[in-house]
Design a protein around this motif. Structure first.
Motif, PDB file in Angstrom:
ATOM      1  N   VAL A 221       0.607  -1.122  -0.161  1.00  0.00           N
ATOM      2  CA  VAL A 221      -0.327   0.320   0.430  1.00  0.00           C
ATOM      3  C   VAL A 221       0.956   1.095  -0.273  1.00  0.00           C
ATOM      4  CG1 VAL A 221      -1.495   1.419   1.526  1.00  0.00           C
ATOM      5  CG2 VAL A 221      -2.092  -1.228   1.487  1.00  0.00           C
ATOM      6  N   MET A 222       0.629   1.845  -1.196  1.00  0.00           N
ATOM      7  CA  MET A 222       1.290   3.393  -1.161  1.00  0.00           C
ATOM      8  C   MET A 222       0.556   4.257  -0.570  1.00  0.00           C
ATOM      9  SD  MET A 222       4.160   4.002  -3.722  1.00  0.00           S
ATOM     10  CE  MET A 222       3.360   3.549  -5.490  1.00  0.00           C
ATOM     11  N   LEU A 223       0.775   5.571  -0.361  1.00  0.00           N
ATOM     12  CA  LEU A 223       0.596   6.368   0.008  1.00  0.00           C
ATOM     13  C   LEU A 223       0.811   7.903  -0.703  1.00  0.00           C
ATOM     14  CD1 LEU A 223      -2.601   8.479   1.551  1.00  0.00           C
ATOM     15  CD2 LEU A 223      -0.658   8.881   3.003  1.00  0.00           C
ATOM     16  N   GLU A 279      -3.016   0.763  -4.349  1.00  0.00           N
ATOM     17  CA  GLU A 279      -2.721  -0.692  -3.661  1.00  0.00           C
ATOM     18  C   GLU A 279      -1.930  -2.087  -4.825  1.00  0.00           C
ATOM     19  OE1 GLU A 279      -4.595  -2.567   0.223  1.00  0.00           O
ATOM     20  OE2 GLU A 279      -4.542  -4.853  -0.400  1.00  0.00           O
ATOM     21  N   PHE A 280      -1.450  -2.018  -5.188  1.00  0.00           N
ATOM     22  CA  PHE A 280      -0.532  -2.763  -5.927  1.00  0.00           C
ATOM     23  C   PHE A 280       0.324  -4.506  -5.326  1.00  0.00           C
ATOM     24  CE2 PHE A 280       3.595  -1.647  -5.344  1.00  0.00           C
ATOM     25  CZ  PHE A 280       3.503  -0.175  -3.786  1.00  0.00           C
ATOM     26  N   ASP A 281      -0.423  -4.995  -6.356  1.00  0.00           N
ATOM     27  CA  ASP A 281       0.532  -6.925  -6.073  1.00  0.00           C
ATOM     28  C   ASP A 281       2.488  -5.830  -5.915  1.00  0.00           C
ATOM     29  OD1 ASP A 281      -1.493  -7.541  -6.675  1.00  0.00           O
ATOM     30  OD2 ASP A 281      -0.673  -8.309  -9.031  1.00  0.00           O
ATOM     31  N   ALA A 314       0.234  -3.766   9.545  1.00  0.00           N
ATOM     32  CA  ALA A 314      -0.253  -2.547  10.595  1.00  0.00           C
ATOM     33  C   ALA A 314      -0.616  -0.870  10.135  1.00  0.00           C
ATOM     34  CB  ALA A 314       0.345  -1.957  12.196  1.00  0.00           C
ATOM     35  N   GLN A 315       1.118  -0.459   9.357  1.00  0.00           N
ATOM     36  CA  GLN A 315       1.144   0.671   8.305  1.00  0.00           C
ATOM     37  C   GLN A 315       0.300   0.976   7.700  1.00  0.00           C
ATOM     38  OE1 GLN A 315       4.689   1.888   7.141  1.00  0.00           O
ATOM     39  NE2 GLN A 315       4.446   4.068   7.392  1.00  0.00           N
ATOM     40  N   ALA A 316      -0.031  -0.373   6.766  1.00  0.00           N
ATOM     41  CA  ALA A 316      -1.456  -0.626   5.939  1.00  0.00           C
ATOM     42  C   ALA A 316      -2.687  -0.358   5.951  1.00  0.00           C
ATOM     43  CB  ALA A 316      -0.900  -1.358   5.122  1.00  0.00           C
ATOM     44  N   ALA A 317      -2.745  -0.902   7.221  1.00  0.00           N
ATOM     45  CA  ALA A 317      -4.057  -0.591   7.786  1.00  0.00           C
ATOM     46  C   ALA A 317      -3.976   1.514   8.045  1.00  0.00           C
ATOM     47  CB  ALA A 317      -4.120  -1.602   9.266  1.00  0.00           C
ATOM     48  N   ALA A 318      -3.054   1.546   8.769  1.00  0.00           N
ATOM     49  CA  ALA A 318      -2.765   3.523   9.070  1.00  0.00           C
ATOM     50  C   ALA A 318      -3.102   3.744   7.598  1.00  0.00           C
ATOM     51  CB  ALA A 318      -1.410   3.495   9.752  1.00  0.00           C
TER      52      ALA A 318
END
Ligand code: 2HG
Ligand code: ZN
Length: 473
Positions: A221-223, A279-281, A314-318
């Motif tokens: 996951v990237m922001l 979100e990406f593979d 956890a960071q992805a969920a955040a």
């Protein structure tokens, strides 16, 4: 004089639970719109198909309108009961019935929450890929009623793509099997697809067959923080060309302010006007490197101002919380919601026009933009200023929505991408459907529900004689 019909119903249907307490009428008579004053006749909780049929037939005989009810997380008023209707809650029909490994079909009752569908799929090493923030409260029956979309449409499509078959109690009380799980079926009209997205106007889904699929590869996951709206579609194109995306969601700084005020963690030191969660593979080193390379390129091109790739679950969920928490964070501000779509190719021109339109028409309101930009779907929430009366606010927002609807018509878009028309968008439906199409829709509704008992006055006015809806509480 007290109404004798609830007592008559209880006598006729001993296996059905009924509720008529005022707190229950209030609770089951509304959805997340909170705009209409709930006033149903009673709430019926059947636990079997035969009782659903019986209740629908009773409603036909007694000319009582039925409002089908799932988790009532809808945002368009489709599950509102404010006119003496019988709310038919599917809450007790909440079992997973079967899994067929050969066809990878999970058969469920309509009251199963989406999250339970996900869990049941996982038990078989598979996924049901439709997903969105209300997963814990919404039900699969409600998802089918609105053809729910969500955060993975870019990869998997809407609910419509995953329905292998439906069992329906039609508006006249007939039990019909629609498609029976067939992958290929060229035997005439696909009635299953008519029922999906019909907002409960054609009948009540009493069983659904859902296709499951393989879990996707491991993902990251990237922001990203973006300097301008114009950059948004370019970043989308850039990432889509290099990575396999399973989500591409955007939100504005205004949205971030509300989510952070609601408890989420601020992602960057500095403020940026726009953000993207994608979100990406990332199951191989090559794919991870490709993501980093794509990020650097976007940074160098000035399309991205900052970014972070999650290093843990956890960071992805955040990061996801920043996007998925928006609706809940805005709820206390009584938002007026728009849920519009255009073709992806029309997005840049539509965005520019809509931005100018809303800046002109809503100078005094807090307007929060977010949504599934990769699907061409924007959510525009307008927040009610504290001192303004609700009715005045809705009136003003409806006026601006008419202008938005005209822009949508010019760009070939839709006034509802995934929330449905319900009551909220009914006055604007003709911006998306022309007169000939609406006439066909009326005919279809009449064929399924000749006495007009199924969710009358939602979506569009059919030929029901039931009381219509006034505005607003
Ligand atoms: C979402 O994408 C939902 O989060 C809700 O469709 C959108 O609250 C909204 O306007
Ligand atoms: Zn959405």
């Amino acid at each position: 004089m007290s109404d004798s019909r609830p007592a008559e119903l209880a006598r006729l249907f001993p296996g059905v639970m009924f509720k008529t307490d005022s707190a229950d009428l209030e609770y089951y008579g509304r959805d997340w719109t909170r705009r209409w004053v709930p006033a149903p006749l009673a709430i019926a909780f059947p636990s079997c198909v035969e009782d659903v049929q019986g209740l629908v037939r009773w409603a036909n005989t007694h000319q009582v309108a039925i409002v089908p009810s799932g988790g009532r997380t809808g945002l368009s008023g489709g599950a509102v009961a404010a006119n003496g209707e019988l709310v038919l809650s599917l809450e007790r029909m909440n079992r997973v019935l079967d899994f067929d490994p050969a066809d990878r079909i999970l058969t469920v009752q309509p009251g199963v929450p989406l999250e339970m569908v996900h869990a049941a799929a996982r038990e078989h090493g598979l996924i049901y890929p439709v997903d969105f923030a209300a997963r814990g409260s919404c039900t699969i029956g409600g998802n089918i009623a609105t053809n729910a979309g969500g955060i993975r449409v870019i990869r998997y499509g809407n609910t419509r793509n995953w329905i292998a078959g439906l069992t329906l109690v039609s508006g006249s009380g007939e039990l019909v099997q629609l498609n029976r799980g067939l992958v290929k079926n060229s035997s005439g009209y696909d009635l299953r697809q008519l029922v999906i997205g019909a907002e409960g106007t054609l009948g009540i889904v009493v069983e659904a067959m859902l296709w499951l699929t393989d879990p996707p590869p491991e993902s990251s996951v990237m922001l990203l923080a973006l300097p301008s709206f114009e950059a948004l579609m370019q970043v989308f194109e850039g990432l889509r060309a290099r990575l396999t995306l399973s989500a591409f969601e955007f939100f504005t700084q205004r949205a971030l302010v509300h989510v952070v005020a609601h408890g989420a963690q601020r992602p960057f030191e500095e403020e940026h006007p726009y953000y993207v969660v994608t979100e990406f593979d990332a199951d191989t080193e090559e794919k991870q490197d490709a993501a980093l390379a794509a990020f650097s390129e976007l940074l160098d091109a000035g399309l991205v101002g900052d970014g972070v790739i999650a290093q843990s679950q956890a960071q992805a969920a955040a990061l996801w919380r920043l996007r998925e928490g928006i609706t809940e964070a805005l709820a206390p501000h009584v938002p007026y919601k728009n849920d519009v779509s255009v073709r992806i190719g029309a997005m840049p021109a539509f965005l520019a026009e809509t931005q100018a339109l809303l800046a002109r028409e809503y100078p005094q309101f807090d307007v929060v933009w977010f949504g599934h930009i990769g699907d061409g779907n924007l959510h525009i929430n307008v927040l009610k200023p504290e001192p303004m009366a609700n009715a005045d606010f809705v009136h003003e927002c409806s006026r601006v929505t008419s202008l938005l609807a005209q822009a949508l018509q010019r760009h070939g878009g839709s006034i509802s991408a995934e929330h449905g028309i319900g009551l909220v968008k009914k006055p604007h439906l003709s911006s998306t459907r022309d007169a000939a199409e609406l006439a066909l829709m009326r005919g279809i509704r009449h064929a399924f529900d000749p006495n007009g008992v199924m969710n009358p006055h939602k979506l569009f006015d059919g030929d029901s004689t039931h009381a219509s809806y006034g505005e607003t509480r």
